[in-house]
Enzyme design. Structure first.
Site, short mmCIF file in Angstrom:
data_model
loop_
_atom_site.label_atom_id
_atom_site.label_comp_id
_atom_site.label_asym_id
_atom_site.label_seq_id
_atom_site.Cartn_x
_atom_site.Cartn_y
_atom_site.Cartn_z
N GLU A 163 23.99 -9.11 -23.36
CA GLU A 163 22.73 -9.93 -23.85
C GLU A 163 21.68 -8.52 -23.76
O GLU A 163 21.89 -7.40 -23.25
CB GLU A 163 22.34 -10.95 -22.80
CG GLU A 163 22.70 -12.14 -22.96
CD GLU A 163 22.11 -12.96 -24.10
OE1 GLU A 163 21.01 -12.31 -24.83
OE2 GLU A 163 22.17 -13.92 -24.25
N ARG A 219 15.65 -20.66 -13.78
CA ARG A 219 15.75 -19.10 -13.54
C ARG A 219 15.18 -18.42 -14.81
O ARG A 219 15.09 -19.01 -15.90
CB ARG A 219 17.06 -18.82 -13.35
CG ARG A 219 17.95 -19.03 -14.40
CD ARG A 219 19.30 -18.48 -14.31
NE ARG A 219 20.26 -18.91 -15.17
CZ ARG A 219 20.69 -18.19 -16.16
NH1 ARG A 219 20.22 -16.97 -16.38
NH2 ARG A 219 21.52 -18.26 -17.07
N ASN A 270 15.54 -15.70 -17.95
CA ASN A 270 16.67 -15.41 -19.19
C ASN A 270 16.31 -14.31 -19.92
O ASN A 270 16.47 -13.16 -19.59
CB ASN A 270 16.65 -16.90 -19.87
CG ASN A 270 18.03 -16.65 -20.69
OD1 ASN A 270 19.29 -16.32 -20.15
ND2 ASN A 270 18.24 -17.03 -21.86
N ASN A 277 14.75 -18.41 -24.97
CA ASN A 277 15.91 -17.13 -25.44
C ASN A 277 14.74 -16.26 -26.13
O ASN A 277 13.73 -15.96 -25.73
CB ASN A 277 16.97 -17.78 -25.96
CG ASN A 277 18.14 -17.36 -25.51
OD1 ASN A 277 18.22 -16.36 -24.82
ND2 ASN A 277 19.07 -18.33 -25.42
N ASP A 290 19.59 -17.92 -30.53
CA ASP A 290 19.75 -17.16 -29.28
C ASP A 290 18.70 -15.93 -29.35
O ASP A 290 17.65 -16.21 -29.65
CB ASP A 290 21.21 -16.52 -28.99
CG ASP A 290 21.39 -16.14 -27.46
OD1 ASP A 290 20.46 -15.83 -26.81
OD2 ASP A 290 22.75 -16.51 -27.14
#
Length: 325
Positions: free
Chosen positions: A49, A132, A134, A180, A230
């Protein structure tokens, strides 16, 4: 049409030295396109990522969220480095060559690659019991924006946060289930934010001087089904390139939100994209291998690797993080 160079092969030019032994993935048919992708490095990430191109150092940074690794590929020296992260990382921002900032699920740290030293930093004003961090990106004024997500992936309780002076985070937008890919139009008038479970890429009118956001507008909605949009990156023509997790492709959308191209990726779980190289015409794609069956891994043996393809359109340069600590 896809903006590919030459004979649609792997032509990184100055990105990859001629001595490098690059793995060439066999052409993967999708619609009218047959393309060769480069496996830049067989990193076998569980969840690659956050790709970030360092223009000053001419290197690519990214993370493996699951295995808690920070990675760097430097084409000029043909080297790949990796370091253990103290906790699960999420995304990267950079202030200088020796100041790499990594935000994790509920933590923030500064990393110095010359010493491999991590300096923990306080996340002021946040209580992440149910959400949380990302994915994120730095705007043209050096402000770091990071999306959050519901830890249980059940409700849109996440938001969009901005890092301010003194390390204070302020919440700027609500109603996100899984924040995202983030990016801006070339003139910074629009900010794009992805919510994967909602199958949408939204946009906000954006005031670069103040960082103020306009109301959220639903800009792109992808067909329902497994996975979805994404990480993303924006090119110099204002088009948005969006990795489509579990859909083995990267979509390119016009500034009006029209799907104008699809690049089939020889891995079912592309996670994010960024532009790099001296001319910013190399599209790098991180991928994930986690959760794939043995049959899928047999069909897609390069899952989890870092891919690249050369384009005839350049991307936008990543911006350095302004000093806030």
């Amino acid at each position: 049409m896809v903006f590919l160079s030459g004979n649609y092969g792997c032509h990184l030019g100055d990105i990859l030295p001629t001595k490098r032994k690059t793995t060439i993935v066999q052409p993967f048919p999708h619609g009218a396109f047959d393309m060769n992708w480069c496996v830049v490095h067989p990193c076998a990430n569980s969840l690659g990522e956050g790709p970030h191109w360092d223009a000053r150092g001419q290197s690519l940074w990214w993370v493996d969220v699951v295995t808690s690794k920070l990675w760097r590929f430097t084409p000029s020296t043909d080297t790949v480095d990796s370091w253990d992260s103290p906790r699960h990382p999420a995304c990267i921002a950079q202030h200088s060559d020796q100041e790499i900032y990594v935000v994790g699920r509920n933590w923030l740290s500064k990393f110095d690659p010359s010493t491999a030293h991590w300096t923990p930093l306080d996340i002021a004003g946040l209580n992440f019991d149910v959400e949380r961090f990302n994915d994120g990106r730095v705007d043209a004024k050096g402000r770091w924006w990071v999306g959050s997500m519901d830890k249980k992936l059940q409700a849109p309780i996440g938001g969009l946060y901005q890092l301010g002076p003194g390390g204070n985070w302020s919440r700027k937008s609500d109603g996100i289930e899984l924040g995202n890919g983030i990016g801006w139009s070339p003139d910074s008038r629009w900010m794009y934010v992805t919510d994967t479970p909602a199958q949408t890429i939204s946009r906000h009118a954006f005031d670069l001087d103040t960082g103020a956001l306009g109301p959220r507008e639903q800009w792109v909605t992808v067909p329902s089904g497994a996975g979805g949009p994404d990480g993303l990156a924006v090119d110099s023509q204002g088009c948005v390139w969006s990795a489509q997790f579990d859909r083995a492709c990267v979509n390119r959308y016009s500034p009006e939100g029209e799907l104008i191209d699809t690049l089939a990726v020889p891995a079912p779980r592309p996670t994010s994209v960024t532009f790099g190289g001296p001319d910013l015409k190399t599209l790098f794609v991180t991928t994930a291998a986690m959760g794939l069956s043995e049959q899928q891994l047999s069909a897609y043996p390069n899952s989890g690797h870092l891919f690249s393809i050369q384009l005839d359109v350049s991307g936008l340069q990543e911006h350095p993080l302004r000093p806030v600590f």
